[in-house]
Design a protein around this motif. Structure first.
Motif, short mmCIF file in Angstrom:
data_model
loop_
_atom_site.label_atom_id
_atom_site.label_comp_id
_atom_site.label_asym_id
_atom_site.label_seq_id
_atom_site.Cartn_x
_atom_site.Cartn_y
_atom_site.Cartn_z
N LEU A 54 0.74 -0.96 -0.09
CA LEU A 54 -0.14 0.02 0.10
C LEU A 54 0.90 1.14 0.02
CD1 LEU A 54 -2.75 1.44 0.49
CD2 LEU A 54 -2.21 1.05 2.97
N VAL A 55 0.58 1.96 -0.96
CA VAL A 55 1.16 3.41 -0.95
C VAL A 55 0.29 4.49 -0.63
CG1 VAL A 55 2.43 5.28 -2.36
CG2 VAL A 55 2.80 2.83 -2.93
N LEU A 56 0.58 5.46 0.54
CA LEU A 56 -0.40 6.52 0.69
C LEU A 56 0.34 7.56 0.55
CD1 LEU A 56 -1.06 5.36 4.52
CD2 LEU A 56 -2.63 5.27 2.25
N VAL A 57 -0.26 8.58 0.00
CA VAL A 57 0.22 9.96 -0.35
C VAL A 57 -0.65 11.00 0.17
CG1 VAL A 57 0.64 11.57 -2.29
CG2 VAL A 57 0.94 8.86 -2.79
N LYS A 58 0.01 11.84 0.89
CA LYS A 58 -0.95 13.14 1.51
C LYS A 58 -1.36 13.75 0.38
CE LYS A 58 0.88 13.40 6.17
NZ LYS A 58 1.65 14.41 7.22
N PRO A 59 -2.51 14.68 0.79
CA PRO A 59 -3.00 15.64 -0.40
C PRO A 59 -2.34 16.81 -0.39
CG PRO A 59 -4.28 15.43 1.88
CD PRO A 59 -3.25 14.50 1.84
N SER A 60 -1.52 17.33 0.52
CA SER A 60 -0.59 18.45 0.47
C SER A 60 0.62 18.17 0.08
CB SER A 60 -0.49 19.04 1.99
OG SER A 60 0.16 18.20 2.78
N THR A 61 0.83 16.99 -0.64
CA THR A 61 2.30 16.69 -1.08
C THR A 61 3.04 17.60 -2.44
OG1 THR A 61 3.60 14.58 -2.05
CG2 THR A 61 1.40 14.95 -2.78
N ILE A 62 3.98 17.35 -2.65
CA ILE A 62 4.57 17.93 -3.67
C ILE A 62 4.28 17.04 -4.89
CG2 ILE A 62 6.27 19.26 -2.32
CD1 ILE A 62 8.40 17.33 -3.35
N LEU A 63 3.75 16.01 -4.64
CA LEU A 63 3.66 14.97 -5.79
C LEU A 63 2.22 15.45 -6.60
CD1 LEU A 63 4.35 11.59 -4.21
CD2 LEU A 63 5.98 12.64 -5.74
N GLN A 64 2.54 15.40 -8.15
CA GLN A 64 1.26 15.87 -8.96
C GLN A 64 0.87 14.81 -9.60
OE1 GLN A 64 -0.32 18.94 -8.03
NE2 GLN A 64 0.86 18.94 -6.43
N GLY A 65 -0.28 14.49 -10.06
CA GLY A 65 -0.75 13.53 -11.08
C GLY A 65 -0.24 12.12 -10.67
N CYS A 66 -0.62 11.94 -9.48
CA CYS A 66 -0.08 10.42 -9.13
C CYS A 66 -1.36 9.42 -9.72
CB CYS A 66 -0.48 10.25 -7.61
SG CYS A 66 0.92 11.11 -6.45
N THR A 67 -0.70 8.47 -10.41
CA THR A 67 -1.44 7.15 -10.96
C THR A 67 -0.74 6.01 -10.92
OG1 THR A 67 -0.40 7.51 -13.05
CG2 THR A 67 -2.61 8.66 -12.85
N GLN A 68 -1.55 5.05 -10.53
CA GLN A 68 -0.92 3.69 -10.11
C GLN A 68 -0.86 2.86 -11.54
OE1 GLN A 68 -2.87 1.13 -7.38
NE2 GLN A 68 -1.75 -0.62 -7.94
N VAL A 69 0.58 2.48 -11.86
CA VAL A 69 1.11 1.69 -13.15
C VAL A 69 0.44 0.22 -12.97
CG1 VAL A 69 2.77 0.90 -14.62
CG2 VAL A 69 2.79 3.20 -13.32
N GLN A 70 -0.49 -0.15 -13.87
CA GLN A 70 -0.79 -1.56 -14.10
C GLN A 70 0.47 -2.52 -14.12
OE1 GLN A 70 -4.01 -2.34 -16.62
NE2 GLN A 70 -4.60 -4.45 -15.49
N LEU A 71 0.74 -3.21 -13.09
CA LEU A 71 1.71 -4.24 -13.42
C LEU A 71 1.42 -5.59 -13.93
CD1 LEU A 71 3.97 -2.96 -10.31
CD2 LEU A 71 4.10 -2.35 -12.60
N LEU A 72 1.59 -5.82 -15.20
CA LEU A 72 1.19 -7.19 -15.59
C LEU A 72 2.47 -8.21 -15.81
CD1 LEU A 72 -1.46 -6.02 -18.42
CD2 LEU A 72 -1.72 -6.69 -16.10
N VAL A 73 2.82 -8.48 -14.45
CA VAL A 73 4.30 -9.15 -14.42
C VAL A 73 4.00 -10.14 -13.48
CG1 VAL A 73 6.74 -8.99 -13.69
CG2 VAL A 73 5.48 -6.88 -14.63
N ASP A 74 4.33 -11.39 -13.81
CA ASP A 74 4.35 -12.35 -12.90
C ASP A 74 5.12 -12.28 -11.90
OD1 ASP A 74 3.35 -15.21 -12.79
OD2 ASP A 74 5.32 -15.94 -12.96
#
Length: 171
Positions: A54-74
């Protein structure tokens, strides 16, 4: 989740978050749900052999445009979460890892699975990794039972990629 909300940290990597339905129950209980964790969260639910990331990202973070990458890796299910974002306009990838504890599984994980989950070098992304690698990088980090060769895959992997800091060294 009070500790996360009151922390100055902007991103949290958590492991052993259990099955998907348990994860939501855990998150609801841990955050108080209503109103709940106000930031974003990204997860890879666990299986019987890997208990979720699990990754939690605070709303006031300097990170912008967070999206989870779908990992289709065995082997990635419940073991890796990758979140792509921008930090001050630079592309970045946050990768939460929960490596196998068994040496034979760890070799396959570090040899093929994890590298396939990471951004390609040509993407020129800042890479921020954290998690439970289930091994040690130095005999100095081990107390009690003798050190075996079980951390060699991690040590080789870290060394071959010029990975930066082990945040626990020196504590």
């Amino acid at each position: 989740m009070d500790w996360a909300a009151s922390s100055t940290a902007q991103v949290f990597f958590l492991q052993e978050c259990h099955q998907a339905e348990c994860l939501w129950q855990w998150a609801e209980a841990a955050t108080g749900a209503k109103p709940g964790w106000r930031g974003q969260w990204f997860y890879s639910p666990g299986t019987g052999h890997s208990q979720g990331c699990l990754v939690l990202v605070k709303p006031s973070t300097i990170l912008q445009g967070c999206t989870q990458v779908q990992l289709l890796v065995d082997g990635a299910q419940g073991r890796v979460v990758r979140v792509d974002a921008e930090i001050a306009g630079r592309p970045a990838s946050l990768v939460c890892v929960y490596a196998p504890a068994q040496p034979a599984q760890r070799a396959a994980f570090f040899g093929a699975c994890l590298p396939a989950c990471l951004p390609h070098a040509t993407e020129r992304r800042v890479l921020i990794m954290g998690g439970d690698f289930n091994c040690i990088l130095s005999p100095d980090d081990k107390v009690g039972t003798p050190v075996g060769s079980t951390s060699q895959h991690t040590e080789d992997w870290v060394g071959s990629r010029s990975v930066g800091v082990d945040s626990w060294s020196g504590w």
